[in-house]
Design a protein around this motif. Structure first.
Motif, PDB file in Angstrom:
ATOM      1  N   ALA A 133     -17.336  41.586 -50.436  1.00 60.23           N
ATOM      2  CA  ALA A 133     -15.968  42.571 -50.290  1.00 60.23           C
ATOM      3  C   ALA A 133     -14.255  41.639 -50.810  1.00 60.23           C
ATOM      4  O   ALA A 133     -13.275  42.600 -51.360  1.00 60.23           O
ATOM      5  N   GLY A 134     -14.755  40.800 -50.130  1.00 59.28           N
ATOM      6  CA  GLY A 134     -13.521  39.076 -49.867  1.00 59.28           C
ATOM      7  C   GLY A 134     -13.971  38.337 -51.241  1.00 59.28           C
ATOM      8  O   GLY A 134     -12.495  38.006 -51.444  1.00 59.28           O
ATOM      9  N   SER A 135     -14.953  38.868 -52.080  1.00 51.71           N
ATOM     10  CA  SER A 135     -15.049  37.192 -53.404  1.00 51.71           C
ATOM     11  C   SER A 135     -15.250  38.779 -54.555  1.00 51.71           C
ATOM     12  O   SER A 135     -15.449  38.337 -55.837  1.00 51.71           O
ATOM     13  N   HIS A 136     -15.243  39.472 -54.285  1.00 49.29           N
ATOM     14  CA  HIS A 136     -15.595  40.589 -55.683  1.00 49.29           C
ATOM     15  C   HIS A 136     -14.813  42.217 -55.252  1.00 49.29           C
ATOM     16  O   HIS A 136     -14.620  42.758 -54.658  1.00 49.29           O
ATOM     17  N   ASP A 137     -14.729  42.517 -56.635  1.00 46.50           N
ATOM     18  CA  ASP A 137     -14.093  43.556 -56.680  1.00 46.50           C
ATOM     19  C   ASP A 137     -15.262  45.227 -56.422  1.00 46.50           C
ATOM     20  O   ASP A 137     -15.155  45.943 -57.226  1.00 46.50           O
ATOM     21  N   TYR A 170     -14.158  31.699 -28.429  1.00 45.61           N
ATOM     22  CA  TYR A 170     -15.324  31.105 -28.420  1.00 45.61           C
ATOM     23  C   TYR A 170     -15.961  30.516 -30.005  1.00 45.61           C
ATOM     24  O   TYR A 170     -16.964  30.780 -30.595  1.00 45.61           O
ATOM     25  N   ALA A 171     -14.856  30.208 -30.580  1.00 42.18           N
ATOM     26  CA  ALA A 171     -15.217  30.250 -32.550  1.00 42.18           C
ATOM     27  C   ALA A 171     -15.965  29.178 -32.626  1.00 42.18           C
ATOM     28  O   ALA A 171     -17.050  28.676 -33.994  1.00 42.18           O
ATOM     29  N   ASP A 172     -16.465  28.072 -31.868  1.00 45.94           N
ATOM     30  CA  ASP A 172     -16.927  26.822 -30.955  1.00 45.94           C
ATOM     31  C   ASP A 172     -18.139  27.435 -31.519  1.00 45.94           C
ATOM     32  O   ASP A 172     -19.277  26.775 -32.775  1.00 45.94           O
ATOM     33  N   LEU A 173     -18.797  28.089 -31.942  1.00 47.19           N
ATOM     34  CA  LEU A 173     -19.896  28.282 -30.917  1.00 47.19           C
ATOM     35  C   LEU A 173     -20.369  29.884 -32.124  1.00 47.19           C
ATOM     36  O   LEU A 173     -22.047  29.937 -33.086  1.00 47.19           O
ATOM     37  N   LEU A 174     -19.177  30.416 -33.233  1.00 47.62           N
ATOM     38  CA  LEU A 174     -19.707  31.230 -34.365  1.00 47.62           C
ATOM     39  C   LEU A 174     -19.756  30.431 -34.883  1.00 47.62           C
ATOM     40  O   LEU A 174     -20.989  30.169 -36.011  1.00 47.62           O
ATOM     41  N   THR A 175     -18.933  28.952 -34.825  1.00 39.74           N
ATOM     42  CA  THR A 175     -19.167  28.304 -36.141  1.00 39.74           C
ATOM     43  C   THR A 175     -20.651  27.376 -36.364  1.00 39.74           C
ATOM     44  O   THR A 175     -21.155  27.187 -37.519  1.00 39.74           O
ATOM     45  N   PHE A 187     -20.573  30.718 -43.022  1.00 37.05           N
ATOM     46  CA  PHE A 187     -18.978  31.450 -42.798  1.00 37.05           C
ATOM     47  C   PHE A 187     -18.162  30.977 -42.531  1.00 37.05           C
ATOM     48  O   PHE A 187     -17.701  30.381 -41.193  1.00 37.05           O
ATOM     49  N   ASP A 188     -16.948  32.075 -43.236  1.00 42.96           N
ATOM     50  CA  ASP A 188     -15.052  31.906 -42.914  1.00 42.96           C
ATOM     51  C   ASP A 188     -15.033  31.796 -41.177  1.00 42.96           C
ATOM     52  O   ASP A 188     -15.507  33.510 -40.641  1.00 42.96           O
ATOM     53  N   LEU A 230     -15.078  35.269 -38.798  1.00 44.80           N
ATOM     54  CA  LEU A 230     -16.079  35.460 -38.009  1.00 44.80           C
ATOM     55  C   LEU A 230     -15.135  36.023 -36.853  1.00 44.80           C
ATOM     56  O   LEU A 230     -16.528  36.820 -35.923  1.00 44.80           O
ATOM     57  N   VAL A 231     -14.593  35.163 -36.477  1.00 44.26           N
ATOM     58  CA  VAL A 231     -13.825  35.631 -35.763  1.00 44.26           C
ATOM     59  C   VAL A 231     -13.520  37.467 -35.347  1.00 44.26           C
ATOM     60  O   VAL A 231     -13.534  37.971 -35.074  1.00 44.26           O
ATOM     61  N   ALA A 232     -12.482  38.029 -36.854  1.00 41.13           N
ATOM     62  CA  ALA A 232     -12.483  38.732 -36.931  1.00 41.13           C
ATOM     63  C   ALA A 232     -13.640  40.067 -37.012  1.00 41.13           C
ATOM     64  O   ALA A 232     -13.443  40.815 -36.346  1.00 41.13           O
ATOM     65  N   LEU A 233     -14.505  39.765 -36.964  1.00 42.55           N
ATOM     66  CA  LEU A 233     -15.787  40.728 -37.171  1.00 42.55           C
ATOM     67  C   LEU A 233     -16.712  40.542 -35.746  1.00 42.55           C
ATOM     68  O   LEU A 233     -17.024  41.703 -35.712  1.00 42.55           O
TER      69      LEU A 233
END
Length: 305
Positions: free
Chosen positions: A170-174, A229-234, A240-241, A245-248
């Motif tokens: 959804a973030g990259s298409h209509d 814990y953004a480093d773990l998610l990355t 993924f951006d 990821l943090v928002a989700l």
């Protein structure tokens, strides 16, 4: 000395985050378990892993142990990691005006290459909302990535995929996420750990220790914002951006994706009705018929105040 505990998982997913957190923070090791995971392809090789003894547990949908019960091998679920379906409907209209009745007369694309859960879940939701699934056209015999590409190109009216990839699309298409089922779909034991046969006392000890460590990982995920814990998610999801990821993850935390490793009884009964509706069992299986609740009971008794 640690004991090996390999998990054969049907995927690598954000909704498995508590397990990854428990491993990252050493909680399994603290329980004397050397936990690692494999993701066999095709997914049903998780059952081969159990049969060969190369994995001590499988991670996936509870529909598999349900379907096999009384017919072939006995698979025994003993813990859950995801309490909600991590799915989303992507559409071409305004999410604010969307209703499930909009599916009537339309075409829904949904993958069928990684098991039955996706189709079972949507058809259960339709039944719960008094919508006849025969009034909706489904295309579900293709891979999810292929269906996403075709949907963006104009095939179908709706696409049912996992929420992270739906948000990315959804973030990259209509197109738009018109319904996030992790938020609005209710409780359901979507991802569970199960073992082959009825567990022995020794296996139950392993399962209890695993359950405790998983619970600690789940608590850590729930107790702190995802940016801590953004480093773990990355490291887990490098494609993924990190902002997405943090928002989700924070949405999942708020919506009830993770609660406790104990398999939810009410959600279980609901899902059994859906599995029966899909014809995989002749009638819903009682909770105590299929589930081994001993690890949950032992873990709750052994928690230090």
């Amino acid at each position: 000395m640690t004991q090996p505990f390999r998990i054969a998982a049907t995927g690598h997913s954000l909704n498995y985050l508590p397990e990854y957190m428990a491993a990252h923070r050493g909680y399994f090791e603290h329980e004397g378990l050397a936990v690692d995971a494999v993701v066999p392809s095709p997914w049903d090789l998780v059952l081969t892993e159990l049969a060969a003894g190369t994995s001590q547990a499988a991670l996936g949908g509870i529909w598999v142990p349900s379907m096999y019960f009384g017919r072939s091998s006995r698979y025994t679920p003993f813990a859950q990691v995801a309490n909600r379906a991590p799915l989303a409907l992507v559409g071409r209209g305004d999410p604010a005006s969307f209703s499930l009745t909009d599916l009537v007369g339309g075409t829904v694309l949904m993958k069928g290459s990684n098991g039955a859960s996706v189709g079972l879940y949507l058809k259960m939701l339709l039944a719960e909302n008094d919508i006849d699934a025969r009034d909706v056209r489904f295309i579900q015999d293709l891979d999810g990535a292929m269906l996403s590409e075709l949907f963006v190109g104009g095939m179908g009216d709706y696409l049912l995929i996992d929420y992270p990839n739906a948000s990315k699309l959804a973030g990259s298409h209509d197109v738009a996420v018109v319904r996030a089922f992790a938020e609005a779909g209710g409780d359901i034991p979507w991802s569970v750990y199960y073992t082959l046969r009825e567990p022995t006392d020794e296996q139950r000890d392993l399962h209890t220790r695993f359950f405790r460590a998983l619970g600690r990982g789940m608590a850590d995920v729930l107790d702190a914002p995802a940016d801590t814990y953004a480093d773990l998610l990355t490291s887990l999801f490098p494609k993924f951006d990190i902002g997405l990821l943090v928002a989700l993850t924070d949405q999942y935390r708020t919506w009830g994706m993770w609660t406790t490793p104990e398999i939810n009884r009410a959600g279980y009964d609901r899902w059994q009705a859906g599995i029966a509706l899909g014809g995989l069992v002749s009638q819903p299986l009682g909770y105590d018929v299929l589930i081994d609740s001993v690890p949950a009971t032992r873990a709750s008794r052994e928690v230090t105040p």
